[in-house]
Design an enzyme around this catalytic site. Structure first.
Site, PDB file in Angstrom:
ATOM      1  N   GLU A  39       0.826  -1.211   0.000  1.00 38.43           N
ATOM      2  CA  GLU A  39       0.000   0.000   0.000  1.00 38.43           C
ATOM      3  C   GLU A  39       0.863   1.264   0.000  1.00 38.43           C
ATOM      4  OE1 GLU A  39      -3.042   0.205  -0.650  1.00 38.43           O
ATOM      5  OE2 GLU A  39      -3.511  -1.927  -0.543  1.00 38.43           O
ATOM      6  N   TYR A 122      -5.870   6.061   5.096  1.00 38.71           N
ATOM      7  CA  TYR A 122      -5.936   5.140   3.966  1.00 38.71           C
ATOM      8  C   TYR A 122      -5.146   3.855   4.251  1.00 38.71           C
ATOM      9  CZ  TYR A 122      -4.862   2.825  -0.309  1.00 38.71           C
ATOM     10  OH  TYR A 122      -4.709   1.837  -1.246  1.00 38.71           O
ATOM     11  N   ASP A 140      -8.934   5.859  -1.934  1.00 32.59           N
ATOM     12  CA  ASP A 140      -7.793   6.329  -2.719  1.00 32.59           C
ATOM     13  C   ASP A 140      -8.361   7.006  -3.965  1.00 32.59           C
ATOM     14  OD1 ASP A 140      -8.668   4.267  -4.301  1.00 32.59           O
ATOM     15  OD2 ASP A 140      -6.693   3.373  -4.616  1.00 32.59           O
TER      16      ASP A 140
END
Ligand code: SF4
Length: 352
Positions: A39, A122, A140
């Protein structure tokens, strides 16, 4: 979207994902550390690029402890070329905190995850939903586009009103028994079908619920953020070589003066000596500072664009007998073991 519609749409989306998901390596694992790495790498970087780094990085640092114990130089050298080095430094700090606070296990608790350096909403949501199956949302760029179109969110991306609407809607989508799958499916739909230009609405599993499609406003949404033009910055760089052709590299440490090279943009990275400014006088100062003799040749120009800045770098050349202080003379063809920013590679290439 109404809850009943969302529930039907979610089932369609999950079925579509089962059939169409790309087989990406970070989708084959539920290891929270590996998902965290992926990520962080994927932020502001294309999947195709991350594919070249992810396995290599994990092979070198297979566990939280392995990464926490590594030197910053080692971490930045494995990151070299991915850009946005601040991500790598924060990731390094984050895993060190996992060792110090949680015995090396990425915490399942959302608050504890969010308290780690470099782990924002996030990243915390991605780890929480994908690795721990917790109903945590993620937003995102891909998810923002899909949800903005589905729900006809009129606020410009990045504004507080749009953030509020998007996270609320993403939370509703993630409130499900397979939140990791739902989140990944929304991202995948945005990456492969609901694309910024020419979305393939006819192939979209959510077309029956899409407000933008119904109103024929797909091209208008999401409403883009008004972008500031990048600031022009003039920089002088010095490529000083010894008789063997090795070039002087220095390590950037953040200092209190701020500015391009005093802040933490290049912190921890090796580069040729550089300084904001222009003109031969600045180049002479740089050469004197590092004990080099400046050549008379006209400087070459390198343009390097960062997120908010456009650097116009004038590359001067010089000669040097030995490095001072923490500087090193390095073979420009053997930079692999060092964390070197792309800008320095471009500067060295321009001075061949
Ligand atoms: S129908 Fe089109 S605009 Fe709507 S979510 Fe699907 S791809 Fe995106």
């Amino acid at each position: 979207m109404k809850a009943a519609d969302r529930s039907r749409a979610r089932a369609k989306l999950v079925a579509w994902f089962g059939e169409h998901a790309r087989a990406l390596p970070w989708r084959q694992t539920s290891d929270p550390y590996a998902i965290w790495i992926s990520e962080v790498m994927l932020q502001q970087t294309r999947v195709e690029t991350v594919l070249r780094y992810y396995d290599r990085f994990l092979a070198r640092f297979p566990t939280v402890r392995a990464l926490a114990d590594a030197s910053e130089d080692d971490v930045l050298s494995m990151w070299s070329g991915l850009g946005y080095y601040r991500r790598a430094r924060l990731l390094h700090e984050g895993v060190k905190a996992v060792v110090a606070r949680h015995g090396g296990r990425v915490p399942e608790d959302a608050e504890a995850r969010r308290a780690l350096p470099g782990v924002g909403r996030y990243t915390a949501g991605a780890i929480g939903s994908i690795a721990f199956d917790r109903p945590e949302p993620i937003v995102d760029g891909n998810v923002a586009r899909v949800l903005s179109r589905l729900d006809v969110i009129e606020h410009a991306i990045g504004t507080p009103a749009s953030e509020k609407a998007l996270w609320a809607e993403a939370s509703a989508w993630a409130a499900h028994d397979a939140p990791g799958t739902v989140n990944q499916a929304l991202m995948e739909l945005g990456a492969t079908v609901c694309t910024p230009t020419s979305p393939r609405c006819d192939a979209c599993p959510l077309r029956a619920w899409c407000g933008a499609r119904r109103a024929d406003r797909v091209d208008e949404l999401p409403v883009p953020r008004v972008k500031k033009a990048p600031k022009e910055v003039s920089v002088v760089a010095l490529v000083a070589r010894d008789r063997a052709g090795h070039a002087l590299l220095v390590k950037h440490e953040a200092n209190d003066e701020g500015g391009l090279f005093g802040g933490d943009l290049f912190k921890g990275l090796w580069s040729v000596p550089m300084q904001e400014g222009e003109g031969r006088g600045v180049a002479r100062e740089l050469a004197e500072l590092h004990g080099a003799a400046l050549d008379l040749a006209e400087p070459r120009q390198v343009i390097h664009v960062l997120t908010h800045r456009r650097l116009r770098v004038l590359v001067h050349q010089g000669r040097i007998a030995k490095a001072r202080g923490t500087g090193r003379l390095v073979d420009p063809d053997a930079l692999d073991g060092l964390g070197v920013a792309t800008l320095t590679k471009k500067v060295l290439a321009s001075a061949r």
